[in-house]
Scaffold this motif. Structure first.
Motif, PDB file in Angstrom:
ATOM      1  N   GLN A 151     -16.551   8.963  84.345  1.00  0.00           N
ATOM      2  CA  GLN A 151     -15.767   9.570  83.277  1.00  0.00           C
ATOM      3  C   GLN A 151     -14.270   9.309  83.458  1.00  0.00           C
ATOM      4  O   GLN A 151     -13.545   9.100  82.483  1.00  0.00           O
ATOM      5  N   LYS A 152     -13.825   9.289  84.671  1.00  0.00           N
ATOM      6  CA  LYS A 152     -12.408   9.047  84.947  1.00  0.00           C
ATOM      7  C   LYS A 152     -12.023   7.601  84.660  1.00  0.00           C
ATOM      8  O   LYS A 152     -10.965   7.331  84.065  1.00  0.00           O
ATOM      9  N   GLU A 153     -12.866   6.648  85.073  1.00  0.00           N
ATOM     10  CA  GLU A 153     -12.500   5.240  84.990  1.00  0.00           C
ATOM     11  C   GLU A 153     -13.088   4.527  83.784  1.00  0.00           C
ATOM     12  O   GLU A 153     -12.679   3.412  83.455  1.00  0.00           O
ATOM     13  N   GLY A 154     -14.066   5.153  83.126  1.00  0.00           N
ATOM     14  CA  GLY A 154     -14.680   4.554  81.952  1.00  0.00           C
ATOM     15  C   GLY A 154     -16.026   3.937  82.256  1.00  0.00           C
ATOM     16  O   GLY A 154     -16.222   3.319  83.301  1.00  0.00           O
ATOM     17  N   PHE A 158     -18.304   6.805  78.212  1.00  0.00           N
ATOM     18  CA  PHE A 158     -17.106   7.609  78.440  1.00  0.00           C
ATOM     19  C   PHE A 158     -15.871   6.713  78.429  1.00  0.00           C
ATOM     20  O   PHE A 158     -15.825   5.701  79.125  1.00  0.00           O
ATOM     21  N   ALA A 159     -14.877   7.098  77.656  1.00  0.00           N
ATOM     22  CA  ALA A 159     -13.586   6.420  77.707  1.00  0.00           C
ATOM     23  C   ALA A 159     -12.858   6.845  78.979  1.00  0.00           C
ATOM     24  O   ALA A 159     -13.077   7.958  79.479  1.00  0.00           O
ATOM     25  N   PRO A 160     -12.011   5.984  79.542  1.00  0.00           N
ATOM     26  CA  PRO A 160     -11.261   6.389  80.737  1.00  0.00           C
ATOM     27  C   PRO A 160     -10.515   7.699  80.520  1.00  0.00           C
ATOM     28  O   PRO A 160      -9.934   7.943  79.460  1.00  0.00           O
ATOM     29  N   SER A 326     -16.400  -1.105  82.899  1.00  0.00           N
ATOM     30  CA  SER A 326     -15.460   0.015  82.729  1.00  0.00           C
ATOM     31  C   SER A 326     -14.344  -0.300  81.736  1.00  0.00           C
ATOM     32  O   SER A 326     -13.867   0.582  81.029  1.00  0.00           O
ATOM     33  N   GLY A 327     -13.907  -1.544  81.697  1.00  0.00           N
ATOM     34  CA  GLY A 327     -12.830  -1.933  80.802  1.00  0.00           C
ATOM     35  C   GLY A 327     -13.288  -2.362  79.423  1.00  0.00           C
ATOM     36  O   GLY A 327     -12.462  -2.699  78.565  1.00  0.00           O
ATOM     37  N   VAL A 328     -14.592  -2.344  79.189  1.00  0.00           N
ATOM     38  CA  VAL A 328     -15.136  -2.702  77.881  1.00  0.00           C
ATOM     39  C   VAL A 328     -14.957  -1.518  76.935  1.00  0.00           C
ATOM     40  O   VAL A 328     -15.149  -0.368  77.340  1.00  0.00           O
ATOM     41  N   PRO A 329     -14.590  -1.753  75.665  1.00  0.00           N
ATOM     42  CA  PRO A 329     -14.531  -0.633  74.716  1.00  0.00           C
ATOM     43  C   PRO A 329     -15.850   0.130  74.689  1.00  0.00           C
ATOM     44  O   PRO A 329     -16.920  -0.460  74.918  1.00  0.00           O
TER      45      PRO A 329
END
Length: 492
Positions: A151-154, A158-160, A326-329
């Motif tokens: 949840q924190k990093e995405g 979950f968005a970052p 994690s960096g994917v929308p």
């Protein structure tokens, strides 16, 4: 001597510095580590021979015993490892090897880590195993850490920067612990099959166990590797692995990574699950395109299929972020993520993370394990993940990965007759593609004979997956040895 095209050193240096990004120059990445202006030839001579005459009586005795009593399913070199520390291992003859394979991307903290050893000693003497008949405190702590970091990093929808406490009081996701990556994938496929039946039942008004239910198909992709048990093997579309064990699970369809045109016909109303590696490891270090992942997510939503990301090799900070996705929308996120390899730095553990809306179909008795999620495994996992997620640690992974990529790009430019132009992968899961498919295995052998342990990947690549705390000096040495091996290969 072969004729080989090489770029001028200044051009190469400029190219490598650009590869490291505008934020820093190459010599600043790891503390003024210099970039080479030509390939090293210091390691062309064999220092760790493996010919029959070099095999000592002690090594022969150990190998003979293994051959007599162990199932012969591994093709192993005549090397017997005895101990390890940091990025190095030593064989029974005292020969030192720089380990750039990390137990197949497992030993994130290297060998003989003192903190890990202390946790192992403490918990082995406190509570080793309970089964899942009873609660213990370690599993919940590790599960919470996995979900809150996500949840924190995405990731996983979950968005970052998402909150760990949702408005309805739930966590938003659930974890199931297994013993390995293969078991994690088996669990994910089981969950997805049950979700598919539940969705079919809701749409038709029939019971989930009705024999007419046809929402049972699973989609996987060429060059994937998801494991060797019968379910995971069924979605590992390599004839070498599959053919001896057919028939496998029916209803599996195989697509091609990054083929957006074929998604509509590949993923249909009968599809209950799609499983994909965001970066294929064993299959050749092939990365999925971000927009393709988003299109895949959209197609799964259209037909009610569960999307599974296998991040067993590419996850847990190997790319510099918690998950490779994690960096994917978030419109390209999965419903389920599987993980394993580095989670306890070599102690067996795997995990399946799934969104709450997926987890709700699983009730008491629908899945289980005797050993999975043991107190010791979870205590080790919590210790490892806490350290991997430290911001200074992840920054070092990114910087080291940038330096390693720059060095590999040099090799690709110095040896264009042998290597593909583009280096594959991200962070510290990288691959060198070869034009001749016989070369990767030979290069791995040449490197091992010079004291560096590497891996192949797929049919045409050498895989670079060192420990995540590897240093710039160790990267430099490994790349010098690799350059020397390529020089040897090119002259024979």
């Amino acid at each position: 001597m072969r004729a080989i095209t090489r770029q001028a050193p200044r051009t190469l240096a400029r190219s490598a510095k650009r590869a490291l990004g505008a934020r820093c120059m190459a010599t600043q990445v790891m503390g003024d580590v210099p970039l080479p202006d030509k390939p090293s030839t210091r390691y062309t001579a064999v220092t760790h021979p493996e010919d029959p005459a070099s095999i000592t009586p002690k090594v022969k005795e150990i190998i003979d015993r293994s051959n007599a009593y162990i199932l012969p399913v591994y093709a192993r070199p005549p090397v017997v490892l005895a101990k390890g520390k940091g990025a190095y291992v030593w064989d029974v003859n005292g020969r030192e090897y720089l380990d750039f394979s990390a137990g197949i991307a497992v030993n994130a903290l290297g060998h003989g880590d003192e903190g890990l050893v202390e946790v192992l000693k403490t918990h082995a003497g406190t509570l080793l195993h309970t089964s899942n008949v009873y609660h213990h405190e370690q599993a919940g702590k590790l599960a919470e850490l996995l979900i809150t970091l996500t949840q924190k990093e995405g990731g996983l929808g979950f968005a970052p920067g998402s909150s760990h406490a949702l408005t309805d009081g739930t966590s938003g996701a659930k974890v199931f612990f297994s013993n390995s990556g293969t078991e994690a994938n088996e669990g994910a496929l089981k969950v997805a099959r049950k979700v598919g039946k539940a969705r079919w039942a809701a749409a038709t008004g029939k019971p989930e166990d009705d024999p007419s239910c046809d929402k049972i198909e699973i989609v996987c992709f060429a060059n994937a590797f998801h494991g060797r048990t019968m379910g995971a093997l069924s979605v590992t579309s390599n004839p070498k692995y599959q053919k001896p064990f057919t028939p496998l699970i029916p209803g599996v369809r195989v697509g091609h990574l990054n083929d957006a045109v074929g998604l509509e016909s590949l993923v249909g109303e009968k599809t209950c699950a799609v499983i994909v590696e965001p970066i294929q490891g064993e299959g050749g270090i092939h990365a999925a395109d971000v927009n393709w992942l988003r299109a895949l997510r959209k197609r799964c939503d259209e037909v009610g299929a569960v999307l599974i990301y296998d991040e067993i090799q590419c996850g847990l900070y190997r790319t510099g972020s918690l998950w490779a996705h994690s960096g994917v929308p978030i419109d390209g996120h999965p419903d389920i993520v599987t993980t394993a390899k580095p989670l306890a730095n070599g102690y067996p553990i795997g995990a399946v993370l799934m969104r709450d809306e997926i987890a709700k179909v699983m009730t008491a008795g629908t899945h289980g394990t005797t050993f999975g999620g043991s107190p010791l495994a979870c205590a080790l996992g919590y210790h490892v993940l806490s350290r991997l997620s430290d911001e200074a640690f992840t920054a070092n992974v990114k910087e080291t990965g940038a330096y390693l990529r720059a060095r590999l790009e040099f090799l690709a430019q110095w040896f264009p007759d042998i290597l593909e132009e583009q280096v594959r992968g991200r962070g510290l899961i990288l691959g060198l593609g070869f034009k001749d498919k016989s070369h990767p295995a030979r290069v791995v052998e040449l490197a091992r004979e010079r004291g560096v342990l590497l891996l192949t990947a797929g049919s045409d690549a050498v895989r670079i997956v060192p420990s995540l705390n590897i240093g710039a000096g160790e990267v430099g040495h490994a790349m010098d040895v690799l350059a020397s091996c390529l020089e040897v290969l090119s002259t024979h």
